[in-house]
Design a protein around this motif. Structure first.
Motif, PDB file in Angstrom:
ATOM      1  N   LEU A 181       0.870  -1.235  -0.077  1.00  0.00           N
ATOM      2  CA  LEU A 181       0.068  -0.073  -0.061  1.00  0.00           C
ATOM      3  C   LEU A 181       0.746   1.259   0.137  1.00  0.00           C
ATOM      4  O   LEU A 181       2.008   1.234   0.598  1.00  0.00           O
ATOM      5  CB  LEU A 181      -0.917   0.170   1.268  1.00  0.00           C
ATOM      6  CG  LEU A 181      -1.783  -1.148   1.368  1.00  0.00           C
ATOM      7  CD1 LEU A 181      -2.704  -1.018   2.521  1.00  0.00           C
ATOM      8  CD2 LEU A 181      -2.940  -1.224   0.286  1.00  0.00           C
ATOM      9  N   SER A 182       0.655   2.485  -0.781  1.00  0.00           N
ATOM     10  CA  SER A 182       1.074   3.680  -0.626  1.00  0.00           C
ATOM     11  C   SER A 182       0.017   4.734  -0.715  1.00  0.00           C
ATOM     12  O   SER A 182      -1.044   4.363  -1.476  1.00  0.00           O
ATOM     13  CB  SER A 182       2.125   3.516  -1.687  1.00  0.00           C
ATOM     14  OG  SER A 182       2.822   4.815  -1.859  1.00  0.00           O
ATOM     15  N   ASP A 183       0.529   5.910  -0.364  1.00  0.00           N
ATOM     16  CA  ASP A 183      -0.185   7.077  -0.681  1.00  0.00           C
ATOM     17  C   ASP A 183       0.296   7.735  -1.673  1.00  0.00           C
ATOM     18  O   ASP A 183      -0.154   9.244  -1.878  1.00  0.00           O
ATOM     19  CB  ASP A 183      -0.074   8.110   0.663  1.00  0.00           C
ATOM     20  CG  ASP A 183       1.366   8.359   0.980  1.00  0.00           C
ATOM     21  OD1 ASP A 183       2.359   7.832   0.554  1.00  0.00           O
ATOM     22  OD2 ASP A 183       1.550   9.091   2.018  1.00  0.00           O
ATOM     23  N   MET A 184       1.025   7.239  -2.669  1.00  0.00           N
ATOM     24  CA  MET A 184       1.451   8.054  -3.847  1.00  0.00           C
ATOM     25  C   MET A 184       0.328   8.625  -4.557  1.00  0.00           C
ATOM     26  O   MET A 184       0.409   9.785  -4.992  1.00  0.00           O
ATOM     27  CB  MET A 184       2.357   6.779  -4.685  1.00  0.00           C
ATOM     28  CG  MET A 184       3.108   7.362  -5.795  1.00  0.00           C
ATOM     29  SD  MET A 184       3.812   6.478  -6.775  1.00  0.00           S
ATOM     30  CE  MET A 184       4.410   5.211  -5.857  1.00  0.00           C
ATOM     31  N   PHE A 185      -0.870   8.059  -4.796  1.00  0.00           N
ATOM     32  CA  PHE A 185      -1.930   8.768  -5.453  1.00  0.00           C
ATOM     33  C   PHE A 185      -3.132   8.900  -4.685  1.00  0.00           C
ATOM     34  O   PHE A 185      -4.081   9.097  -5.177  1.00  0.00           O
ATOM     35  CB  PHE A 185      -2.161   7.838  -6.742  1.00  0.00           C
ATOM     36  CG  PHE A 185      -1.155   7.654  -7.809  1.00  0.00           C
ATOM     37  CD1 PHE A 185      -0.372   8.618  -8.032  1.00  0.00           C
ATOM     38  CD2 PHE A 185      -0.851   6.356  -8.434  1.00  0.00           C
ATOM     39  CE1 PHE A 185       0.702   8.399  -8.857  1.00  0.00           C
ATOM     40  CE2 PHE A 185       0.083   6.257  -9.245  1.00  0.00           C
ATOM     41  CZ  PHE A 185       0.864   7.400  -9.550  1.00  0.00           C
ATOM     42  N   GLY A 186      -2.983   8.875  -3.355  1.00  0.00           N
ATOM     43  CA  GLY A 186      -4.105   9.030  -2.488  1.00  0.00           C
ATOM     44  C   GLY A 186      -3.594   9.472  -1.049  1.00  0.00           C
ATOM     45  O   GLY A 186      -2.823  10.461  -1.156  1.00  0.00           O
ATOM     46  N   THR A 187      -4.296   8.879  -0.110  1.00  0.00           N
ATOM     47  CA  THR A 187      -3.764   9.495   1.286  1.00  0.00           C
ATOM     48  C   THR A 187      -3.488   8.082   2.030  1.00  0.00           C
ATOM     49  O   THR A 187      -3.774   7.053   1.635  1.00  0.00           O
ATOM     50  CB  THR A 187      -4.810  10.283   1.898  1.00  0.00           C
ATOM     51  OG1 THR A 187      -6.146   9.433   2.175  1.00  0.00           O
ATOM     52  CG2 THR A 187      -5.300  11.408   1.002  1.00  0.00           C
ATOM     53  N   THR A 188      -3.175   8.426   3.372  1.00  0.00           N
ATOM     54  CA  THR A 188      -2.552   7.218   4.210  1.00  0.00           C
ATOM     55  C   THR A 188      -4.108   6.680   4.816  1.00  0.00           C
ATOM     56  O   THR A 188      -3.916   5.513   5.032  1.00  0.00           O
ATOM     57  CB  THR A 188      -2.104   7.788   5.464  1.00  0.00           C
ATOM     58  OG1 THR A 188      -2.827   8.906   6.032  1.00  0.00           O
ATOM     59  CG2 THR A 188      -0.370   8.223   5.055  1.00  0.00           C
ATOM     60  N   ARG A 189      -5.115   7.443   4.769  1.00  0.00           N
ATOM     61  CA  ARG A 189      -6.457   6.617   5.059  1.00  0.00           C
ATOM     62  C   ARG A 189      -7.277   6.018   4.007  1.00  0.00           C
ATOM     63  O   ARG A 189      -7.949   5.162   4.162  1.00  0.00           O
ATOM     64  CB  ARG A 189      -7.481   7.863   5.628  1.00  0.00           C
ATOM     65  CG  ARG A 189      -6.915   8.372   6.961  1.00  0.00           C
ATOM     66  CD  ARG A 189      -8.143   9.498   7.403  1.00  0.00           C
ATOM     67  NE  ARG A 189      -7.702   9.961   8.553  1.00  0.00           N
ATOM     68  CZ  ARG A 189      -7.807   9.257   9.929  1.00  0.00           C
ATOM     69  NH1 ARG A 189      -8.391   8.182  10.029  1.00  0.00           N
ATOM     70  NH2 ARG A 189      -7.455   9.982  10.970  1.00  0.00           N
ATOM     71  N   ARG A 190      -6.808   6.674   2.504  1.00  0.00           N
ATOM     72  CA  ARG A 190      -7.235   5.785   1.220  1.00  0.00           C
ATOM     73  C   ARG A 190      -6.018   5.663   0.553  1.00  0.00           C
ATOM     74  O   ARG A 190      -6.071   6.141  -0.550  1.00  0.00           O
ATOM     75  CB  ARG A 190      -8.521   6.962   0.783  1.00  0.00           C
ATOM     76  CG  ARG A 190      -9.710   7.059   1.468  1.00  0.00           C
ATOM     77  CD  ARG A 190     -10.628   7.999   0.780  1.00  0.00           C
ATOM     78  NE  ARG A 190     -11.660   8.359   1.811  1.00  0.00           N
ATOM     79  CZ  ARG A 190     -12.764   7.657   1.647  1.00  0.00           C
ATOM     80  NH1 ARG A 190     -12.850   6.347   0.877  1.00  0.00           N
ATOM     81  NH2 ARG A 190     -13.924   7.784   2.335  1.00  0.00           N
ATOM     82  N   PRO A 191      -5.409   4.648   0.903  1.00  0.00           N
ATOM     83  CA  PRO A 191      -4.325   4.366   0.054  1.00  0.00           C
ATOM     84  C   PRO A 191      -4.501   3.468  -1.101  1.00  0.00           C
ATOM     85  O   PRO A 191      -5.734   2.794  -1.114  1.00  0.00           O
ATOM     86  CB  PRO A 191      -3.391   3.476   1.039  1.00  0.00           C
ATOM     87  CG  PRO A 191      -4.220   2.813   1.944  1.00  0.00           C
ATOM     88  CD  PRO A 191      -5.420   3.823   1.957  1.00  0.00           C
ATOM     89  N   ASN A 192      -3.809   3.321  -2.098  1.00  0.00           N
ATOM     90  CA  ASN A 192      -3.815   2.539  -3.355  1.00  0.00           C
ATOM     91  C   ASN A 192      -3.053   1.401  -3.238  1.00  0.00           C
ATOM     92  O   ASN A 192      -1.927   1.421  -2.468  1.00  0.00           O
ATOM     93  CB  ASN A 192      -3.607   3.265  -4.449  1.00  0.00           C
ATOM     94  CG  ASN A 192      -4.750   4.136  -5.087  1.00  0.00           C
ATOM     95  OD1 ASN A 192      -5.616   3.922  -4.996  1.00  0.00           O
ATOM     96  ND2 ASN A 192      -4.107   5.722  -4.997  1.00  0.00           N
ATOM     97  N   ALA A 193      -3.335   0.200  -3.864  1.00  0.00           N
ATOM     98  CA  ALA A 193      -2.454  -0.999  -4.095  1.00  0.00           C
ATOM     99  C   ALA A 193      -1.369  -0.823  -5.147  1.00  0.00           C
ATOM    100  O   ALA A 193      -1.992  -0.532  -6.033  1.00  0.00           O
ATOM    101  CB  ALA A 193      -3.183  -2.180  -3.876  1.00  0.00           C
ATOM    102  N   PHE A 194      -0.323  -1.333  -4.656  1.00  0.00           N
ATOM    103  CA  PHE A 194       0.633  -1.352  -6.143  1.00  0.00           C
ATOM    104  C   PHE A 194       1.627  -2.648  -5.926  1.00  0.00           C
ATOM    105  O   PHE A 194       1.398  -3.547  -5.061  1.00  0.00           O
ATOM    106  CB  PHE A 194       1.882  -0.365  -5.535  1.00  0.00           C
ATOM    107  CG  PHE A 194       1.402   1.203  -5.800  1.00  0.00           C
ATOM    108  CD1 PHE A 194       1.228   2.060  -6.843  1.00  0.00           C
ATOM    109  CD2 PHE A 194       0.525   1.775  -4.502  1.00  0.00           C
ATOM    110  CE1 PHE A 194       0.983   3.250  -6.805  1.00  0.00           C
ATOM    111  CE2 PHE A 194       0.189   3.089  -4.749  1.00  0.00           C
ATOM    112  CZ  PHE A 194       0.281   3.710  -5.936  1.00  0.00           C
ATOM    113  N   VAL A 195       2.274  -3.037  -7.090  1.00  0.00           N
ATOM    114  CA  VAL A 195       3.011  -4.033  -7.205  1.00  0.00           C
ATOM    115  C   VAL A 195       4.419  -3.805  -7.717  1.00  0.00           C
ATOM    116  O   VAL A 195       4.464  -2.677  -8.338  1.00  0.00           O
ATOM    117  CB  VAL A 195       2.411  -5.002  -8.395  1.00  0.00           C
ATOM    118  CG1 VAL A 195       2.212  -4.192  -9.638  1.00  0.00           C
ATOM    119  CG2 VAL A 195       2.953  -6.222  -8.509  1.00  0.00           C
TER     120      VAL A 195
END
Length: 584
Positions: free
Chosen positions: A396-410
């Motif tokens: 998970l990362s806040d690269m395109f979102g926030t710490t409360r609404r993170p996105n999943a990455f690979v």
């Protein structure tokens, strides 16, 4: 405050305490603040710890003044853990007496506090700060400042992080405040929930200090100050009538109407939101006398005939929709007296005259199959886990979102191939699978141990599917909690996180063996979320070492050869899982 207003023996006592310290329980300037009103100095709570290491919540006022446990429902234990970075207060709920019983506790400092010499800080600004971490799904705790005027109102922020996080809430206390209480409100729903606090401090501004609106906590509702009352002055009798003063132009607060919900689902959301606001903030503040409401030219109301459902499934949907509308928005209200109602009528289509001749009767069926009355449900199969993700690391990362609404990455284990997952679906499935052994025989989880009926630490347990047995204890830590278990795919070994050594470190424990093996050793940093590689030779984890922000790291399974995998600064990466199974 002038020292001459105090007896000389008291002044000497305070100076002596300032020189000697207060028996290792913190700087005495905090104690000196009890005597008079505070003036912008941070007050660290509790002032001292007078009890044993573990106490019932009811004894908090004696053991940790001036903190008190108020509004307590259920049994709570509070532990005091000395720590160089700030002593820790760990709060643990006892087992619920019965299912559905609500448990709650408010660790508060109520004002006025005659014993400590503090009055209600009316007309001042309060800042409440704490470092906290907790495991309390589905709801966390709240850092709150409550004020009693005509009714109780509050400002608060949510606390829901598993890692140490600093939370701050600010509130400007009204001039007419009768009482204030501030602290942490917690309503755990699980027996294995826990809450840890440290560096709790209060800062009360000097009289007349105001807080800018942009610094107020989001839940604050600033109340406009009352208009000043003119002071009468004696004047000589005028020889001629005085000129009449022009009436002041009133300042009006324009309030617009709340937009009508677009559909029943938006209406249901508003009802739930209003209920939650009422629970957290209290009832709404009364409207001021200078409020005016903006009205609009009424829009014509067009009434059309309700179409007849085309099939039984549509009729069922219409009935359910009407029920939902009645629950969320209430029964239909009559039209207002000034509404313009237009009734749309359909021009009837002429029915063709039947052909001459004797009609053929249609027989009434004796029975009808259920599949002919309702549409056949289409089963939704769980999609197979993609082979393209095998051997990769999801996180998970806040690269395109926030710490409360993170996105999943690979990402690949060598740091290449960084990509965004279009959904968290496969990440969540892989993360849940890590708690099972490779053959799915064992399942590990965190649970509070119970010794002699008393609530203990959060330890790891496992279930054995082969023998149908459960709650086999896996860890036996003495002072730290344990969580985030991940089974090795090639052995009966579990990687986990524990705070036994004061930091959050990664440990290894073998089933039915003790003691465990500590893999990471940090000075101030912490490590979280271990996950084995498919061959069990390496472990990926999240750490805030080096930069202070969470990034992904990989080490060998024995803790050697750690190396950083992601470099996403200023963004963070956390909660990794190394994909190694297809039977999720």
């Amino acid at each position: 405050m002038q020292t001459s207003q105090r007896p000389r023996w008291l002044v000497a006592l305070l100076l002596g305490l300032l020189a000697l310290g207060w028996a290792g329980h913190g700087p005495v300037p905090v104690l000196a603040q009890q005597i008079g009103q505070p003036a912008g100095t941070a007050i660290h709570l509790p002032l001292q710890w007078n009890g044993p290491d573990t106490i019932p919540a009811a004894e908090l006022a004696t053991a940790a003044p001036p903190l008190q446990a108020v509004a307590v429902q259920g049994d709570f234990q509070i532990q005091h853990i000395p720590d160089p970075d700030g002593d820790i207060l760990r709060v643990l709920p006892g087992p619920a007496p019965q299912a559905g019983t609500e448990r709650s506790v408010f660790l508060a400092w109520p004002l006025p506090d005659p014993d400590a010499g503090f009055d209600v800080p009316a007309g001042r600004a309060i800042t409440l700060t704490v470092s906290a971490r907790l495991f309390s799904p589905p709801e966390g705790a709240r850092l709150t400042i409550q004020e009693q005027g005509e009714a109780w109102s509050s400002s608060s922020v949510a606390m829901d992080g598993i890692q140490w996080t600093t939370y701050t809430v600010r509130r400007a206390i009204g001039d007419g405040a009768a009482a204030v209480q501030m602290g942490i409100v917690w309503r755990p729903t699980l027996d294995n929930a826990w809450l840890e606090l440290r560096n709790l401090q209060v800062e009360i501004g000097p009289p007349g200090l105001t807080v800018p609106l942009e610094l107020l906590s989001p839940t604050d509702t600033p109340t406009p100050p009352p208009p000043p009352t003119p002071t009468p002055t004696a004047t000589a009798a005028p020889t001629e009538p005085p000129a009449q003063e022009e009436a002041p132009t009133p300042i009006l607060l324009v309030v617009t109407s709340t937009p009508t919900p677009a559909d029943v689902f938006e209406a249901a959301t508003r009802v739930a939101q209003a209920t939650e606001w009422a629970r957290i903030l209290g009832t709404a503040t009364p409207t001021p006398p200078n409020m005016v409401t903006a009205t609009f030219t009424p829009t014509p109301v067009i009434v059309t005939n309700t179409p007849t459902p085309g099939n039984p499934a549509t009729a069922t949907y219409v009935a359910l929709l009407a029920t939902a509308q009645a629950v969320t928005t209430g029964t239909a209200t009559p039209f207002p007296p000034n509404a313009v109602v237009l009734v749309a009528t359909d021009t009837p289509t002429p029915t063709p005259r039947p052909a001459q001749g004797r009609p053929t009767p249609t027989p009434t069926p004796i029975f009808v199959y259920l599949e002919d009355l309702r549409p056949t449900p289409v089963p939704t199969a769980t999609p197979p886990f993609p082979e393209a993700l095998q051997g990769k690391i999801l996180f998970l990362s806040d690269m395109f979102g926030t710490t409360r609404r993170p996105n999943a990455f690979v990402i690949n284990p060598d740091g290449t191939g960084l990509a965004l997952l279009t959904s968290r679906h496969f990440y969540d499935r892989a993360k849940a699978r890590d708690a099972y052994s490779a053959d799915r025989r064992f399942y590990a989880y965190a649970l509070r141990e119970h010794a002699n009926g008393q609530a203990g630490l959060v330890q790891l347990f496992y279930d054995d599917a082969l023998y149908g047995s459960s709650r086999h204890q896996l860890t036996y830590f003495g002072v730290g909690t344990a969580w985030a278990p991940a089974w090795s795919p090639v052995d009966e070994v579990v990687a986990l996180v524990s705070s036994e050594s004061a930091n959050d470190e990664i440990w290894l424990v073998r089933r039915n063996e003790w003691p465990p093996r500590q893999l990471t050793h940090n000075e101030w940093e912490w490590d979280h979320s271990p996950s084995f590689s498919p061959d069990g030779s390496q472990i990926v984890f999240a750490s805030n070492r080096v930069s202070g922000l969470r990034q992904l790291w990989i080490m060998d399974a024995d803790g050697s050869n750690p190396r950083q995998l992601t470099f996403l600064l200023p963004y963070e990466a956390w909660d990794p899982v190394w994909v190694k199974y297809t039977d999720d």
